[in-house]
Every structure is written in C-alpha cells, then in structure tokens.
Design an enzyme around this catalytic site. Structure first.
Site, mmCIF file in Angstrom:
data_model
loop_
_atom_site.group_PDB
_atom_site.id
_atom_site.type_symbol
_atom_site.label_atom_id
_atom_site.label_comp_id
_atom_site.label_asym_id
_atom_site.label_seq_id
_atom_site.Cartn_x
_atom_site.Cartn_y
_atom_site.Cartn_z
ATOM 1 N N GLU A 90 -17.180 35.195 -103.371
ATOM 2 C CA GLU A 90 -16.716 35.071 -104.766
ATOM 3 C C GLU A 90 -16.378 36.437 -105.346
ATOM 4 O O GLU A 90 -15.374 36.600 -106.054
ATOM 5 C CB GLU A 90 -17.801 34.365 -105.595
ATOM 6 C CG GLU A 90 -17.964 32.903 -105.169
ATOM 7 C CD GLU A 90 -19.241 32.243 -105.690
ATOM 8 O OE1 GLU A 90 -20.316 32.870 -105.650
ATOM 9 O OE2 GLU A 90 -19.160 31.083 -106.139
ATOM 10 N N GLU A 126 -23.314 27.603 -99.873
ATOM 11 C CA GLU A 126 -24.316 27.145 -100.845
ATOM 12 C C GLU A 126 -24.796 25.730 -100.562
ATOM 13 O O GLU A 126 -25.951 25.393 -100.842
ATOM 14 C CB GLU A 126 -23.740 27.211 -102.272
ATOM 15 C CG GLU A 126 -23.575 28.612 -102.824
ATOM 16 C CD GLU A 126 -22.256 29.283 -102.460
ATOM 17 O OE1 GLU A 126 -21.546 28.765 -101.546
ATOM 18 O OE2 GLU A 126 -21.934 30.308 -103.063
ATOM 19 N N ALA A 151 -25.629 35.551 -103.403
ATOM 20 C CA ALA A 151 -26.670 35.770 -104.415
ATOM 21 C C ALA A 151 -27.998 35.892 -103.674
ATOM 22 O O ALA A 151 -28.148 35.380 -102.559
ATOM 23 C CB ALA A 151 -26.705 34.590 -105.369
ATOM 24 N N GLY A 168 -21.851 34.288 -103.118
ATOM 25 C CA GLY A 168 -21.468 35.251 -104.152
ATOM 26 C C GLY A 168 -20.660 36.422 -103.593
ATOM 27 O O GLY A 168 -19.896 37.051 -104.328
HETATM 28 N N1 CAA Z 1 -30.420 36.487 -100.199
HETATM 29 C C1 CAA Z 1 -31.608 37.053 -99.878
HETATM 30 N N2 CAA Z 1 -31.859 37.578 -98.664
HETATM 31 C C2 CAA Z 1 -30.881 37.516 -97.753
HETATM 32 C C3 CAA Z 1 -29.632 36.936 -98.021
HETATM 33 C C4 CAA Z 1 -29.423 36.398 -99.310
HETATM 34 N N3 CAA Z 1 -28.253 35.857 -99.675
HETATM 35 N N4 CAA Z 1 -28.875 37.013 -96.904
HETATM 36 C C5 CAA Z 1 -29.629 37.637 -95.975
HETATM 37 N N5 CAA Z 1 -30.836 37.941 -96.484
HETATM 38 C C6 CAA Z 1 -31.939 38.626 -95.804
HETATM 39 C C7 CAA Z 1 -32.612 37.752 -94.762
HETATM 40 O O1 CAA Z 1 -33.572 36.909 -95.370
HETATM 41 C C8 CAA Z 1 -33.221 38.790 -93.839
HETATM 42 O O2 CAA Z 1 -34.387 39.266 -94.447
HETATM 43 P P1 CAA Z 1 -35.694 39.629 -93.500
HETATM 44 O O3 CAA Z 1 -35.221 40.752 -92.637
HETATM 45 O O4 CAA Z 1 -36.725 40.016 -94.490
HETATM 46 O O5 CAA Z 1 -35.979 38.388 -92.726
HETATM 47 C C9 CAA Z 1 -32.206 39.913 -93.868
HETATM 48 O O6 CAA Z 1 -31.418 39.713 -95.047
HETATM 49 C C10 CAA Z 1 -31.265 39.899 -92.666
HETATM 50 O O7 CAA Z 1 -30.690 38.604 -92.594
HETATM 51 P P2 CAA Z 1 -30.817 37.669 -91.290
HETATM 52 O O8 CAA Z 1 -32.021 38.001 -90.497
HETATM 53 O O9 CAA Z 1 -30.661 36.254 -91.753
HETATM 54 O O10 CAA Z 1 -29.542 38.162 -90.485
HETATM 55 P P3 CAA Z 1 -28.691 37.317 -89.445
HETATM 56 O O11 CAA Z 1 -27.794 38.297 -88.757
HETATM 57 O O12 CAA Z 1 -29.552 36.453 -88.592
HETATM 58 O O13 CAA Z 1 -27.779 36.325 -90.358
HETATM 59 C C11 CAA Z 1 -26.415 35.766 -92.261
HETATM 60 C C12 CAA Z 1 -26.856 36.861 -91.261
HETATM 61 C C13 CAA Z 1 -25.608 34.711 -91.501
HETATM 62 C C14 CAA Z 1 -25.548 36.422 -93.296
HETATM 63 C C15 CAA Z 1 -27.687 35.120 -92.880
HETATM 64 O O14 CAA Z 1 -28.497 36.167 -93.400
HETATM 65 C C16 CAA Z 1 -27.392 34.169 -94.015
HETATM 66 O O15 CAA Z 1 -27.001 33.036 -93.754
HETATM 67 N N6 CAA Z 1 -27.606 34.615 -95.278
HETATM 68 C C17 CAA Z 1 -27.491 33.759 -96.431
HETATM 69 C C18 CAA Z 1 -26.041 33.466 -96.783
HETATM 70 C C19 CAA Z 1 -25.974 32.508 -97.955
HETATM 71 O O16 CAA Z 1 -26.454 31.402 -97.903
HETATM 72 N N7 CAA Z 1 -25.332 32.973 -99.045
HETATM 73 C C20 CAA Z 1 -25.172 32.178 -100.238
HETATM 74 C C21 CAA Z 1 -26.252 32.499 -101.228
HETATM 75 S S1 CAA Z 1 -26.237 31.426 -102.627
HETATM 76 C C22 CAA Z 1 -24.991 32.001 -103.593
HETATM 77 O O17 CAA Z 1 -24.354 33.003 -103.321
HETATM 78 C C23 CAA Z 1 -24.741 31.195 -104.837
HETATM 79 C C24 CAA Z 1 -23.572 31.595 -105.625
HETATM 80 O O18 CAA Z 1 -22.474 31.124 -105.463
HETATM 81 C C25 CAA Z 1 -23.726 32.570 -106.692
#
Ligand code: CAA
Length: 262
Positions: free
Chosen positions: A116, A136, A67, A113
């Site tokens: 999921e 999460e 998400a 998500g």
């Molecule tokens: N939401 C918003 N932005 C996101 C995102 C997310 N889920 N995942 C990545 N991005 C963005 C980053 O903020 C970054 O933006 P900027 O370039 O503006 O800084 C861009 O995408 C590239 O990401 P990274 O620089 O972080 O890339 P990386 O290669 O270093 O890492 C990753 C990749 C491991 C996937 C890391 O981006 C990450 O951990 N993302 C979040 C994953 C996460 O926590 N997902 C769960 C979300 S909550 C959810 O989904 C709830 C539910 O059940 C419904």
C-alpha cells in the site's frame, strides 16, 4: 530536522531518500514508524531544495512487510482499527499528493501496508527479488491502508480481487507485467537507479511536474470530459510560470533549461 528513530535520511543536492528501518521485523509499520513517516513527509514538503523523494526499506530482504502484526493483535476494537486505517490512509494519500515526485525503491517484500505504501508513490522501481502482495486475508482482516482501492485502480478489479482474496504474492516481474511497477532492476543496482531517476526528475520544471501529477491523480478518478477540462486548466496554470519561458527559450536556443520552480 527531527531525529527519527526508524527513518534514515540521505540528502543529495536536490533530492533526498527516506529509508524505513525496523530490520528485526522486516521494516513493519508500527504506529510510531507511521507517525515518523508523517513527520518526514512534512519535512520533505517544506524543503524547497528537495525536488524529488525516494522511499525505500532498510536491508536486502524487505521494503516493508506490512503493518506491525504484534501491534494489530492488540488493537482493542473496530473503532480503534478504523482510526488506524484512517491514519495510515491519510499519510499515504499525502505521499500520493506531495507536490514533488516520489520514487518507491522496492528492495524486497512489499506486503500489506508495504504494498500500500509502494502504491502511494509516483514511480515504482523494484529489485528483481521484490515480492508484492496483500496477505491480510490470511490474518482474518482486509487491507486497511488503501490496498483494496489503489490495487484495483493499478491492476484492475479482478486481478486485485485475486491478490487480495488469495493473499498470494507476486514477483517483481509479474508486478511489472501487470503495470504495478515501472522497472525491475538487479537488486544491487536499485538505489543507484532510484537516485539517477531522482536526479533526472529534479532537473525538470517543478511546477509542471506537480501539475502533471495532479492531473493524472485526479483525472484517474474522473470521467474523460472532466479530466480533459482539468488538464486544460492545469496546462493554463503551467503558462503562469517563469519556467515555461525558460524551457521554451532554452529549446529554441538549443540550450539546457535551468528550471527554478517559479
Ligand atoms: N509485523 C510484525 N512482525 C513481522 C512482520 C509484520 N508485518 N513481518 C515479519 N515480521 C517479523 C517476524 O515475526 C519475524 O520475527 P522473529 O524474528 O522475532 O520471529 C521477523 O520479522 C522475520 O520474519 P520471518 O521469520 O517471518 O521471515 P521469513 O523470511 O520466514 O518470511 C515474510 C518473510 C514472508 C515477509 C513473513 O515475515 C510474513 O509473511 N510477514 C507478514 C506479512 C503480512 O502478513 N503483512 C500484512 C500485515 S497486515 C497489514 O499490513 C494491514 C494493512 O493493510 C494496513
């Protein structure tokens, strides 16, 4: 057909592919993207010619990284968060129950998500560099689009707890070993493999495919006796179709069946 901002559509003769595309944020699911996905599923549902659906993510890095955390940060209350979870869950359940086979072509990160969404598909193909996880807990929340439920059903309660409680990611090979994905292929071959599979499934009897999917989905939640009753009843329903005459006659005549979905 709508003009979706974040979803690209590719159509074959009897299959189609939806590519979720918000590349700057690794295809994170904003509310707008979720709503477009819902519209896209409506569209697929109504296309009689489409007999198999592929869902994938744009780019080589991510399927869907979860998400959209910027949007989640702005969610003002528990009630709004619950509403959002119900919206996401209902769309993923519609994908799970779609009357057509759904192949998830997991081309990179499938987190939160994204994992999921992948689990709402019927068959998961993964690129060899794909990574799965429910991180999460690292954000101070829990999975909301079905992760705690579908993951434990897919890989067992304790392994699901391990993943949801540590937030650790697993590789495509580990996901294969756990039974979460059905095949791992080199990244460069993923979409071709998915299309090949979609074309094969599109040649099967559509009603039989739908009834198979229903029997397995509902049976997975039922006791064995109830599941077997359901199977017998769906077996009966499959005999109401012209396709079963086509399939059996073609077998006996040593020909390929031409199924019509009737
Ligand atoms: N939401 C918003 N932005 C996101 C995102 C997310 N889920 N995942 C990545 N991005 C963005 C980053 O903020 C970054 O933006 P900027 O370039 O503006 O800084 C861009 O995408 C590239 O990401 P990274 O620089 O972080 O890339 P990386 O290669 O270093 O890492 C990753 C990749 C491991 C996937 C890391 O981006 C990450 O951990 N993302 C979040 C994953 C996460 O926590 N997902 C769960 C979300 S909550 C959810 O989904 C709830 C539910 O059940 C419904």
């Amino acid at each position: 057909m709508s003009n979706w901002k974040h979803i690209q559509l590719e159509q074959g003769d009897d299959w189609c592919m939806l590519t979720l595309s918000r590349p700057k944020v690794l295809n994170a699911l904003s509310k707008e993207l979720l709503e477009e996905l819902s519209e896209a599923i409506d569209w697929v549902e109504n296309q009689e010619a489409v007999r198999a659906l592929i869902i994938t993510g744009a780019g080589e890095k991510a399927f869907v990284a979860g998400a959209d955390i910027s949007e989640l940060r702005q969610v003002p209350s528990a009630v709004e968060a619950e509403r959002l979870a119900i919206l996401g869950q209902s769309i993923f359940t519609r994908i799970e129950e779609l009357a057509k086979p759904v192949i998830m072509a997991v081309n990179g990160y499938a987190l939160g998500g994204g994992c999921e969404l992948a689990m709402s598909g019927d068959i998961l193909l993964a690129a060899d560099h794909a990574r799965f996880g429910q991180p999460e807990v690292n954000l101070g929340v829990i999975p909301g689009y079905g992760g705690t439920q579908r993951l434990s059903r897919a890989i067992g309660k304790h392994t699901a707890k391990y993943l949801c409680m540590t937030g650790d990611m697993i590789s495509a090979e580990e996901a294969l070993r756990m039974g979460l994905v059905q095949k791992v292929v080199p990244a460069a071959d993923l979409l071709e493999e998915a299309k090949k599979l979609a074309k094969r499934l599109a040649q099967k009897a559509p009603v039989a495919l739908h009834l198979t999917k229903k029997a397995i989905n509902y049976g997975a939640e039922a006791d064995l006796k109830t599941g077997l009753q359901m199977e017998a009843s769906y077996f009966g329903l499959s005999f109401n179709t012209e396709d079963r005459i086509e399939g059996m006659d073609a077998f006996l005549a040593k020909k390929s069946p031409q199924f019509k979905g009737k």
